[in-house]
Design a protein around this motif. Structure first.
Motif, PDB file in Angstrom:
ATOM      1  N   VAL A   1       0.859  -1.188   0.000  1.00  0.00           N
ATOM      2  CA  VAL A   1       0.000   0.000   0.000  1.00  0.00           C
ATOM      3  C   VAL A   1       0.891   1.232   0.000  1.00  0.00           C
ATOM      4  O   VAL A   1       1.830   1.326   0.804  1.00  0.00           O
ATOM      5  N   THR A   2       0.644   2.161  -0.898  1.00  0.00           N
ATOM      6  CA  THR A   2       1.433   3.392  -0.949  1.00  0.00           C
ATOM      7  C   THR A   2       0.558   4.559  -1.350  1.00  0.00           C
ATOM      8  O   THR A   2      -0.526   4.378  -1.914  1.00  0.00           O
ATOM      9  N   GLN A   3       1.044   5.778  -1.053  1.00  0.00           N
ATOM     10  CA  GLN A   3       0.262   6.959  -1.405  1.00  0.00           C
ATOM     11  C   GLN A   3       1.023   7.940  -2.280  1.00  0.00           C
ATOM     12  O   GLN A   3       0.438   8.850  -2.848  1.00  0.00           O
ATOM     13  N   GLU A   4       2.331   7.772  -2.408  1.00  0.00           N
ATOM     14  CA  GLU A   4       3.113   8.724  -3.173  1.00  0.00           C
ATOM     15  C   GLU A   4       3.368   8.207  -4.578  1.00  0.00           C
ATOM     16  O   GLU A   4       3.992   7.164  -4.760  1.00  0.00           O
ATOM     17  N   VAL A   5       2.904   8.943  -5.560  1.00  0.00           N
ATOM     18  CA  VAL A   5       3.105   8.554  -6.956  1.00  0.00           C
ATOM     19  C   VAL A   5       4.575   8.579  -7.331  1.00  0.00           C
ATOM     20  O   VAL A   5       5.072   7.692  -8.031  1.00  0.00           O
ATOM     21  N   ASP A   6       5.297   9.592  -6.862  1.00  0.00           N
ATOM     22  CA  ASP A   6       6.705   9.718  -7.228  1.00  0.00           C
ATOM     23  C   ASP A   6       7.516   8.509  -6.793  1.00  0.00           C
ATOM     24  O   ASP A   6       8.482   8.130  -7.445  1.00  0.00           O
ATOM     25  N   ASP A   7       7.130   7.908  -5.661  1.00  0.00           N
ATOM     26  CA  ASP A   7       7.866   6.745  -5.174  1.00  0.00           C
ATOM     27  C   ASP A   7       7.783   5.580  -6.150  1.00  0.00           C
ATOM     28  O   ASP A   7       8.783   4.922  -6.443  1.00  0.00           O
ATOM     29  N   ILE A   8       6.573   5.298  -6.648  1.00  0.00           N
ATOM     30  CA  ILE A   8       6.443   4.146  -7.545  1.00  0.00           C
ATOM     31  C   ILE A   8       7.008   4.453  -8.921  1.00  0.00           C
ATOM     32  O   ILE A   8       7.483   3.564  -9.621  1.00  0.00           O
ATOM     33  N   ILE A   9       6.991   5.730  -9.312  1.00  0.00           N
ATOM     34  CA  ILE A   9       7.526   6.078 -10.622  1.00  0.00           C
ATOM     35  C   ILE A   9       9.044   5.968 -10.624  1.00  0.00           C
ATOM     36  O   ILE A   9       9.659   5.528 -11.591  1.00  0.00           O
ATOM     37  N   SER A  10       9.675   6.369  -9.514  1.00  0.00           N
ATOM     38  CA  SER A  10      11.140   6.457  -9.478  1.00  0.00           C
ATOM     39  C   SER A  10      11.818   5.168  -9.040  1.00  0.00           C
ATOM     40  O   SER A  10      13.032   5.076  -9.101  1.00  0.00           O
ATOM     41  N   SER A  11      11.081   4.182  -8.587  1.00  0.00           N
ATOM     42  CA  SER A  11      11.716   2.972  -8.053  1.00  0.00           C
ATOM     43  C   SER A  11      11.575   1.794  -9.009  1.00  0.00           C
ATOM     44  O   SER A  11      10.501   1.209  -9.129  1.00  0.00           O
ATOM     45  N   PRO A  12      12.658   1.405  -9.690  1.00  0.00           N
ATOM     46  CA  PRO A  12      12.588   0.229 -10.571  1.00  0.00           C
ATOM     47  C   PRO A  12      12.365  -1.057  -9.785  1.00  0.00           C
ATOM     48  O   PRO A  12      11.817  -2.020 -10.311  1.00  0.00           O
ATOM     49  N   VAL A  13      12.799  -1.076  -8.510  1.00  0.00           N
ATOM     50  CA  VAL A  13      12.606  -2.269  -7.684  1.00  0.00           C
ATOM     51  C   VAL A  13      11.129  -2.543  -7.482  1.00  0.00           C
ATOM     52  O   VAL A  13      10.660  -3.683  -7.566  1.00  0.00           O
ATOM     53  N   VAL A  14      10.383  -1.472  -7.213  1.00  0.00           N
ATOM     54  CA  VAL A  14       8.948  -1.628  -6.996  1.00  0.00           C
ATOM     55  C   VAL A  14       8.285  -2.162  -8.257  1.00  0.00           C
ATOM     56  O   VAL A  14       7.443  -3.064  -8.215  1.00  0.00           O
ATOM     57  N   LYS A  15       8.691  -1.618  -9.391  1.00  0.00           N
ATOM     58  CA  LYS A  15       8.082  -2.059 -10.645  1.00  0.00           C
ATOM     59  C   LYS A  15       8.359  -3.536 -10.901  1.00  0.00           C
ATOM     60  O   LYS A  15       7.446  -4.307 -11.208  1.00  0.00           O
ATOM     61  N   GLU A  16       9.635  -3.931 -10.759  1.00  0.00           N
ATOM     62  CA  GLU A  16      10.004  -5.312 -11.066  1.00  0.00           C
ATOM     63  C   GLU A  16       9.494  -6.296 -10.023  1.00  0.00           C
ATOM     64  O   GLU A  16       9.042  -7.389 -10.345  1.00  0.00           O
ATOM     65  N   SER A  17       9.578  -5.902  -8.751  1.00  0.00           N
ATOM     66  CA  SER A  17       9.299  -6.857  -7.681  1.00  0.00           C
ATOM     67  C   SER A  17       7.843  -6.886  -7.260  1.00  0.00           C
ATOM     68  O   SER A  17       7.317  -7.931  -6.915  1.00  0.00           O
ATOM     69  N   ILE A  18       7.206  -5.746  -7.266  1.00  0.00           N
ATOM     70  CA  ILE A  18       5.864  -5.648  -6.687  1.00  0.00           C
ATOM     71  C   ILE A  18       4.790  -5.540  -7.759  1.00  0.00           C
ATOM     72  O   ILE A  18       3.877  -6.364  -7.836  1.00  0.00           O
ATOM     73  N   ILE A  19       4.890  -4.525  -8.608  1.00  0.00           N
ATOM     74  CA  ILE A  19       3.815  -4.254  -9.563  1.00  0.00           C
ATOM     75  C   ILE A  19       3.646  -5.404 -10.555  1.00  0.00           C
ATOM     76  O   ILE A  19       2.530  -5.859 -10.816  1.00  0.00           O
ATOM     77  N   ASN A  20       4.758  -5.897 -11.093  1.00  0.00           N
ATOM     78  CA  ASN A  20       4.665  -6.961 -12.091  1.00  0.00           C
ATOM     79  C   ASN A  20       4.175  -8.277 -11.523  1.00  0.00           C
ATOM     80  O   ASN A  20       3.767  -9.168 -12.262  1.00  0.00           O
ATOM     81  N   ASN A  21       4.248  -8.425 -10.193  1.00  0.00           N
ATOM     82  CA  ASN A  21       3.787  -9.657  -9.559  1.00  0.00           C
ATOM     83  C   ASN A  21       2.495  -9.446  -8.777  1.00  0.00           C
ATOM     84  O   ASN A  21       2.158 -10.260  -7.913  1.00  0.00           O
ATOM     85  N   SER A  22       1.801  -8.358  -9.064  1.00  0.00           N
ATOM     86  CA  SER A  22       0.504  -8.090  -8.424  1.00  0.00           C
ATOM     87  C   SER A  22      -0.558  -8.025  -9.511  1.00  0.00           C
ATOM     88  O   SER A  22      -0.679  -7.013 -10.212  1.00  0.00           O
TER      89      SER A  22
END
Length: 838
Positions: free
Chosen positions: A706-727
């Motif tokens: 759960v997150t509220q800051e857009v900039d965090d998910i945009i700037s973090s490749p780890v989140v994209k690879e590890s979390i978003i792609n597996n959700s």
């Protein structure tokens, strides 16, 4: 006794003869096959999909023989929500939710489709030849066996074409569904009662042009039966302005204003009459010649001739099929004043379609009579107009209201249009259908969007259905719910861990009750040690990772062989310092310091060893009992800015969850990480996050970030690879404050234009008298919808994060000897009374 009254009996006028082989046979020898239609849900269809649905209907209708009638009948009945509060297993909050929606009115939609094979002679009948006005005369042309067989075969093809489309589903009506049984009313009985309930008692009918009444229900009728009443241009769908922005389009079918958007009891009938196409065109050719010959007497004749020629040119140029069409809206009420308002509402909705509202006061009885299932052949031909199939189909309603999931597991959400509670499964059913491949969820919602309320609402319902829930929180969002569970279970559940200087959270990552360390456990320990050693910017080499893994293996062998060694970080550190360093020096092939610097490792990890700053953290002398506790919250807000402590605590909690996950077989598990992921989203953690997200699926679990800051998910490749792609399940709340950034969010989350339009429509047209926030739920890029999170006052005070409201509740609970449930009840009741008084 002979009937001497002027009134006629329904039996004498009844137009149907029998129902055989699931077909309705009329007394005029017409055959009708009925279907129940399942349409797509409201606000979930794009313009392209509306065109595809339109194309499907077109292909299906073209297989029907001449002198067939297509009657699509949409019922919209006002009902009140009936809560099921008698279940013994209902919790206090679930029961309060049900009571909150008690008697909530909503519009229920049921759609039927009737395909009728009539005769050439019967298709030309006018209203004065209706069965209401005459006896039954056997037509010259009747259906022979061959005609009937061909029609039934064509109907089967029709059904197959529609069902194969994937948008609309047809379910054939059986004889019992048509005529009813001892327990349930059939569709014919329901039609005569203007109800979708099991009404088996017929009511008196008053049939006259001035007023038509069925029981206490007064009818009004609006028709689209003349070309002058229609708009200049037809289209499959239109833009729904209330939920559209300058960046997105919300689409509804062209006829939606008289469908789900018309909030009164009504039936919307759509008729398409398939005559002999060639004969129709010949008749128009003849009319055009007659108009031309009379044009010297009236300019109108010349203009009409041009219109007819345009119609003929279109038919020949584009291969269009000439048909007749008619639509009507039958609405009703038991109150004369309310009926006046309904007349105005129907008229205004027709005007939204750019149609001329025509309140028909003459043909109400005959049009109602023709709407009887199986009696479409009794339709008065003068009430229809000529067009082509393509244009006629634009008058079909193509959406329905939201449907509840058939799955036994799920959460309660609310229909955004009507406010009706819905049962929605976002975990199991999508997996079974192949829509998703995992149960993981990614939740994005800015501050104030209702994110905490939605998460509390979802987590509470998952817990009540047997799920083991572990939360990593950084803002006391779940304290109220956890306290309620704790008091309810007398301390057996609802465990709330928080970090303080006097009582810090401590763990022992090397502890197992049976000394069993599988590959996953060893990998998680190695990842933890790498996180403790390396900074966020440092990359881990393959040698470093391999050597540390070897050290963990060697230490585990030692503690298994020598049970006097206590498994903890202190003894592991001593093993690395004394035994493993010597083993490195004895090797024939030396490991260079630049490849694996053990001295640097020991120096960095010394702060977690005995006497160090954080020596408490990894040397717990007791195992935290997570196995039997079903609701656990780790509140680590006080250390969220500590770059050294925060990621370690978070990782160990996650590792503890994985241990719980492995040991509880066949039990649903849920790990929820709030803003904590930001501290652990380093390069060193990427592999661990990927591993955890992929592994949790195999153990009947789900991970939620759960997150509220857009900039965090945009700037973090780890989140994209590890979390978003597996959700596979993505949940977004109001994103309008990020309207200018939404393109990057759309690209990152892989959202379609349809999903973008749905998300940007959140909270744009909320009902002023209801207190709720909307939420978008997307499943695997295949299925998505916007729902409302509306809760009772009892749930509100359980979930609230407002400091003043929490203090008021806690103070009241103290006065009631810690009875949190009673405090919530009393506070909610007092607030409810204040609302009623005002």
């Amino acid at each position: 006794m002979r009937n001497i009254l002027k009134s006629a009996t329904l039996e004498s006028k009844f137009p149907l003869l029998s129902v055989e082989h699931d077909c309705i046979i009329s007394k005029d020898a017409e055959i009708t096959v009925g279907f129940k239609v399942i349409l797509p849900e409201l606000f979930t269809v794009t313009s392209t999909e509306y065109e595809a649905i339109h194309s499907t209907w077109l292909k299906a209708i073209k297989v029907l023989p001449d002198f067939s009638i297509v009657n699509k009948q949409d019922w919209f009945i006002q009902e009140n929500y009936e809560p099921d509060v008698q279940k013994d297993e209902l919790s206090f909050l679930s029961r309060s939710f049900e009571r909150h929606f008690n008697e909530r009115p909503f519009l229920n939609h049921t759609c039927y489709l009737f395909l009728t094979k009539t005769t050439k002679e019967h298709s030309r009948k006018q209203s004065n030849f209706s069965t209401l006005c005459r006896g039954f005369i056997v037509p010259k042309e009747i259906q022979d066996k061959e005609t009937a067989v061909k029609f039934v075969e064509a109907v089967s093809q029709f059904e197959r074409i529609v069902n194969d489309s994937g948008f609309v589903k047809l379910a054939r009506l059986t004889t019992d569904e048509i005529v009813g049984t001892n327990e349930h009313a059939g569709i014919i009985e329901k039609y005569f009662a203007l109800s979708q309930e099991d009404v088996t008692c017929l009511q008196d009918m008053a049939i006259s042009p001035a007023e038509m009444r069925i029981g206490d229900k007064l009818l009004c009728l609006h028709t689209l039966s003349d070309l002058d009443d229609l708009p200049s241009k037809f289209q499959t769908d239109g833009r729904y302005e209330k939920l559209s922005t300058d960046r997105s389009d919300c689409r509804l079918s062209f006829a939606s204003p008289v469908g789900v958007l018309l909030s009164c009891n009504h039936i919307y009938n759509q008729y398409i009459f398939i005559d002999d196409h060639t004969e129709n065109l010949k008749r128009f050719e003849k009319q055009a010649r007659n108009m031309h010959s009379l044009s010297r007497y009236s300019r109108a004749n010349q203009i009409n001739k041009q219109w007819i020629e345009q119609y003929l040119n279109a038919a020949h140029s584009f291969g269009l099929t000439s048909v007749r069409c008619h639509c009507n809206v039958i609405a009703w009420s038991e109150d004369h004043e309310q009926l006046k308002r309904i007349k105005n509402d129907v008229g205004s909705q027709l005007a939204l379609m750019e149609c001329k509202p025509r309140h028909n006061t003459i043909d109400t009885p005959t049009l109602y009579w023709a709407g009887i299932p199986g009696n479409a052949g009794d339709f008065p031909s003068e009430e229809s107009f000529y067009t082509f199939i393509e244009q006629a189909l634009c008058l079909f309603t193509e959406e329905t209201n939201y449907r509840s999931s058939l799955s036994p597991f799920g959460i309660k959400m609310v229909d955004r249009l009507t406010g009706k509670p819905l049962h929605v499964d976002i975990s199991d059913l999508p997996m079974k259908k192949g829509i998703t491949t995992n149960r993981n969820k990614f939740v994005l919602g800015p501050s104030g969007s209702g994110k905490s309320f939605f998460m509390n609402h979802m987590v509470r319902q998952y817990y009540e259905q047997g799920t083991h829930v572990l939360l990593v929180d950084t803002g006391n969002s779940y304290q109220g719910l956890c306290t309620l569970i704790n008091r309810k279970t007398k301390g057996e559940d609802g465990i709330y861990f928080t970090y303080t200087e006097d009582n810090p959270i401590s763990f022992n990552p090397f502890y197992t009750d049976d000394y069993q360390f599988d590959v996953e456990k060893k990998d998680s320990i190695k990842t933890l040690l790498l996180t403790l050693w390396k900074s966020e910017d440092d990359k881990t080499s393959k040698t470093e990772s391999g050597e540390l893994g070897s050290a963990v293996n060697a230490y585990i062998k030692k503690i298994k062989a020598d049970k006097s060694v206590t498994p903890c970080f202190n003894t592991f550190y001593e093993f690395m310092r004394d035994d493993y360093r010597q083993e490195l020096n004895r090797r024939e092939i030396k490991v260079k310091k630049m490849d694996f610097n053990i001295d640097n490792l020991l120096t960095t990890l010394s702060q977690y060893y005995r006497g160090g700053r954080y020596d408490f953290l990894l040397n717990s002398d007791k195992d935290i009992d997570l196995l039997s506790k079903r609701f656990i919250v780790f509140e680590i807000d006080s250390i969220k800015e500590n770059k050294e402590l925060f990621p370690v605590v978070t990782i160990i909690i996650m590792e503890a969850f994985i241990n719980k996950m492995r040991r509880l077989k066949g039990v649903r598990k849920q790990l929820i990480i709030e803003e904590a992921w930001k501290a652990i989203a380093s390069a060193n953690m990427a592999e661990y996050l990927k591993y955890m997200y992929k592994t949790v699926r195999k153990y009947y679990g789900e991970a939620i970030v759960v997150t509220q800051e857009v900039d965090d998910i945009i700037s973090s490749p780890v989140v994209k690879e590890s979390i978003i792609n597996n959700s596979d399940c993505k949940i977004l709340l109001d994103q309008r404050k990020y309207m200018n950034k939404f393109d990057s969010i759309q690209n990152l989350l892989g959202l379609t234009e349809k999903e973008k339009a749905q998300i940007l429509s959140i909270n744009m047209d909320n009902h002023p008298s209801r207190r709720y926030k909307e939420v978008w739920i997307g499943l695997g890029g295949v299925q998505s919808a916007v729902y409302a999170t509306e809760v009772s006052l009892e749930e509100y005070y359980t979930y609230t994060t407002e400091e003043t409201e929490k203090l008021e509740l806690n103070n009241l609970a103290e006065k009631l000897d810690g009875n949190m449930e009673l405090a919530i009840k009393q506070l909610a009741e007092s607030k409810r009374n204040q609302i009623y008084e005002t």
